[in-house]
Scaffold this active site. Structure first.
Site, PDB file in Angstrom:
ATOM      1  CD  GLU A  60       3.298  -1.578   2.913  1.00  0.00           C
ATOM      2  OE1 GLU A  60       2.348  -0.829   3.188  1.00  0.00           O
ATOM      3  OE2 GLU A  60       3.438  -2.711   3.398  1.00  0.00           O
ATOM      4  CG  ASP A  78      -5.776  -1.863   6.603  1.00  0.00           C
ATOM      5  OD1 ASP A  78      -6.391  -0.875   7.073  1.00  0.00           O
ATOM      6  OD2 ASP A  78      -4.532  -1.901   6.533  1.00  0.00           O
ATOM      7  CB  THR A  83      -2.862   3.178   4.993  1.00  0.00           C
ATOM      8  OG1 THR A  83      -3.467   2.160   5.797  1.00  0.00           O
ATOM      9  CG2 THR A  83      -1.484   2.715   4.558  1.00  0.00           C
TER      10      THR A  83
END
Length: 287
Positions: A60, A78, A83
């Site tokens: 990640e 994405d 995020t």
């Protein structure tokens, strides 16, 4: 769920798997039998859980220092909006909203609370409406607050870690299998969403190919089938098409027979090499 843009060439992944197979590591390594089941502490053991967090962080955030990621936040393009945090909570999927709601409950009046209406509106989209730099700065600053870190930990456990471990134990899996489930939960979520394949569908596809240990099946064979289904799911999502976190990490541990996530663990993900030598010894990128 952060996806780093680096990826391994397919030929390198295939080469690594070939070398692993030639060493004879197909269930006879540190894990012993290929059907160990859920004996031992499992992933809920604090040491194993920390190893799991390092493994996820390598994929990640391209680092094993997962505890330094509470303040991380960016839009990685994405389609899930921002995020952020220790496992890549997303503004578009709603788990970021869950973190901020928890934080507001424990620390009323905190700087992120004002963004709750905006987070509710952007859920299900990649929009930044009502968020922007003011929000990202507030998120990063909040990482210094133990209550905010606790909110991330709690949302991770509720939405991802606890369901994965519970299902893994029910399926007769040891720590490795529980981690494989957890990583799938982190990247894909529990259920299918538009354009994505969730954990439940991946597991259903695996069970169509092999019995779980709880059903009397072989643990290695079942986890192989699950990873095959996971690779299919990854290839179905353009934003998650790189399969190295499966093929040059989890599949390697499986071939080495590390059903209890026994250290040392050595793996590659998105072109980078990592090693965790053992409990109490911080993991480091491999040279």
């Amino acid at each position: 769920m952060k996806l780093t843009p680096r990826s391994l060439a397919a030929s390198l992944a295939a080469l690594l798997l070939t070398v692993t197979a030639l060493t004879g590591c197909t269930g006879g390594g540190p894990g012993g039998s290929s059907a160990k089941g859920p004996e031992g502490p499992g992933l809920a053991d604090p040491v194993k859980k920390d190893i799991a967090m390092q493994l996820v962080s390598s994929a990640e955030n391209s680092t094993l220092d997962w505890k330094a990621q509470y303040g991380y936040i960016e839009d990685i393009g994405d389609g899930r909006g921002y995020t952020a945090g220790i496992i890549g909570f997303c503004s578009g999927t709603g788990d970021m909203l869950g973190v901020v709601e928890r934080y507001a409950d424990s620390r009323p009046g905190n700087a992120l609370e004002q963004f709750l209406p905006a987070l509710r509106k952007v859920k299900g989209s990649d929009a930044h409406t009502g968020l922007g730099r003011a929000f990202t700065r507030a998120w990063a600053a909040a990482a210094g607050d133990a209550e905010f870190r606790a909110a991330q930990d709690a949302e991770r456990d509720r939405s991802y870690f606890d369901p994965a471990v519970e299902q893994g134990r029910a399926d007769g899996l040891g720590a490795l299998g529980q981690f494989i489930y957890y990583d799938a939960y982190v990247m894909h979520g529990g259920g299918d969403a538009e354009g994505t394949t969730g954990f439940r569908t991946i597991r259903r596809r695996a069970l169509a190919e092999a019995d779980s240990p709880a059903e009397g099946g072989d643990e290695l064979s079942y986890l192989d089938a699950f990873l095959d289904a996971r690779v299919t799911a990854l290839r179905e999502e353009p934003a998650h098409s790189d399969t190295s976190r499966v093929e040059t990490a989890q599949r390697v541990f499986l071939r080495e027979g590390r059903f209890g996530l026994e250290t040392p663990l050595r793996w590659k993900v998105y072109g980078d090499s990592y090693v965790i030598e053992g409990p109490g010894r911080p993991g480091t990128p491999a040279s």
